[in-house]
Write an enzyme that holds these catalytic residues in place. Structure first.
Site, mmCIF file in Angstrom:
data_model
loop_
_atom_site.group_PDB
_atom_site.id
_atom_site.type_symbol
_atom_site.label_atom_id
_atom_site.label_comp_id
_atom_site.label_asym_id
_atom_site.label_seq_id
_atom_site.Cartn_x
_atom_site.Cartn_y
_atom_site.Cartn_z
ATOM 1 N N THR A 138 0.829 -1.204 0.000
ATOM 2 C CA THR A 138 0.000 0.000 0.000
ATOM 3 C C THR A 138 0.863 1.253 0.000
ATOM 4 O O THR A 138 0.459 2.291 -0.527
ATOM 5 C CB THR A 138 -0.923 -0.004 1.235
ATOM 6 O OG1 THR A 138 -1.775 -1.143 1.155
ATOM 7 C CG2 THR A 138 -1.770 1.250 1.310
ATOM 8 N N TYR A 160 4.963 -11.030 7.142
ATOM 9 C CA TYR A 160 3.739 -10.712 6.407
ATOM 10 C C TYR A 160 3.325 -11.938 5.615
ATOM 11 O O TYR A 160 3.973 -12.316 4.634
ATOM 12 C CB TYR A 160 4.016 -9.518 5.498
ATOM 13 C CG TYR A 160 2.814 -8.932 4.794
ATOM 14 C CD1 TYR A 160 1.520 -9.364 5.033
ATOM 15 C CD2 TYR A 160 2.977 -7.907 3.867
ATOM 16 C CE1 TYR A 160 0.434 -8.814 4.388
ATOM 17 C CE2 TYR A 160 1.910 -7.337 3.214
ATOM 18 C CZ TYR A 160 0.633 -7.799 3.479
ATOM 19 O OH TYR A 160 -0.439 -7.248 2.838
ATOM 20 N N LYS A 202 1.709 -10.155 10.337
ATOM 21 C CA LYS A 202 0.590 -9.500 9.675
ATOM 22 C C LYS A 202 -0.134 -10.589 8.904
ATOM 23 O O LYS A 202 0.402 -11.171 7.961
ATOM 24 C CB LYS A 202 1.054 -8.385 8.733
ATOM 25 C CG LYS A 202 -0.118 -7.694 8.023
ATOM 26 C CD LYS A 202 0.336 -6.603 7.068
ATOM 27 C CE LYS A 202 -0.870 -5.981 6.360
ATOM 28 N NZ LYS A 202 -0.490 -4.947 5.362
#
Length: 308
Positions: free
Chosen positions: A62, A150, A178
């Site tokens: 992002t 992640y 995450k």
């Protein structure tokens, strides 16, 4: 004989949050001319922290990790650190498909002032689990910063299997995950056997993950609505699970819009650019700014949430 009043429900236990509970996967601003906007990044970071973010994750997908240079990533950490000081944790995304390059980025982020690292599974090459484990261990051995792993197999093509996470949790600097694996049973297996802090990386799972012992979230949608997302966790921590559920449901229209727009992660919050406290530049080519329908839809969902 008197009886005591029933005690308030206690939130599910979870490890002490290494970076707080409410983290925003911050977008990376650009100027109208397409250059990295460090001043805008500082203003955006300050706004997000003031709105309730405990930490900011920079240079995730992002945050334009595929489209910024190594030098720009370090400059971004320094600019945000200057803007927020010690009011929030800074977690720098450093994951690549190359272990050596990832180590270089990790050391640069540490030097620039990051508090922690976000390291995604090597993408595209689809390495086996022993190679995935070795990759993360080498990065953890190379730096003094704590790592958040992640797990997003839908993007990388490779899962971090629960048994791999259980082994990696033995490393003193691998402290968090995450979680975008969409495997709540596998997540609970790891939670039951480790002290890893689990952050929901999928906004629709914020409350569900917290309820089974997760830590909090690393949210993309929080770029547009940091306060409403923080309110979900605040209600849960206060023991009011019904209110937490209501607040989770309030953000559903905004989440649905983010997911249904089918835009790249950095572009989904882009209609918010130019509003007060938000930089105005669009992302780099070859992407294009969202069309009017997408822009109007996001603004309408945002206004509906603000008015609720």
């Amino acid at each position: 004989m008197t009886t005591s009043a029933p005690s308030a429900p206690h939130p599910a236990s979870s490890p002490t949050p290494p970076f707080g509970r409410a983290l925003c996967a911050m977008v990376t601003p650009f100027t109208e001319a397409g250059a990295l906007d460090l001043d805008g990044a500082g203003r955006l970071a300050d706004r997000l922290v003031r709105a309730g973010c405990d930490g900011l994750v920079l240079s995730g997908t992002t945050g334009e990790s595929p489209t910024t240079t190594d030098a720009e990533k370090s400059a971004l950490v320094r600019a945000v650190r200057e803007a927020v000081g010690d009011r929030a944790a800074i977690v720098a995304g450093v994951g690549t498909a190359d272990t050596r390059h990832t180590v270089e980025l990790a050391l640069a982020a540490e030097k620039a002032g990051a508090d922690g690292l976000l390291v995604v599974t090597p993408y595209y090459s689809r390495p086996p689990q022993d190679a995935v484990e070795a990759h993360f261990r080498e990065i953890a051995d190379a730096t003094g910063l704590p790592l958040t792993l992640y797990d997003i197999p839908g993007r990388t093509g490779t899962r971090i299997e629960p048994d791999t996470l259980i082994r990696l949790a033995e490393h003193p600097r691998i402290v968090a995950v995450k979680d975008c694996a969409y495997d709540l049973l596998g997540t609970q297996k790891v939670l039951a056997r480790t002290e890893l802090a689990y952050y929901a990386g999928c906004d629709e799972q914020v409350l569900a993950l917290r309820a089974v012992g997760g830590t909090g979230y690393i949210s993309t949608v929080a770029n547009a609505a940091p306060g409403p997302f923080r309110a979900i966790l605040d209600a849960f921590e206060a023991g009011d699970t019904a209110e937490a559920a209501r607040r989770q449901q309030r953000v559903v229209p905004l989440m649905v819009f983010f997911l249904s727009s089918r835009l790249p992660g950095p572009d989904t919050p882009s209609p918010m650019r130019g509003r007060p406290g938000r930089p105005a530049g669009a992302g780099p080519a070859p992407r294009r700014p969202p069309g009017r329908e997408v822009t109007d839809g996001l603004l309408a969902a945002y206004e509906e949430l603000a008015a609720a």
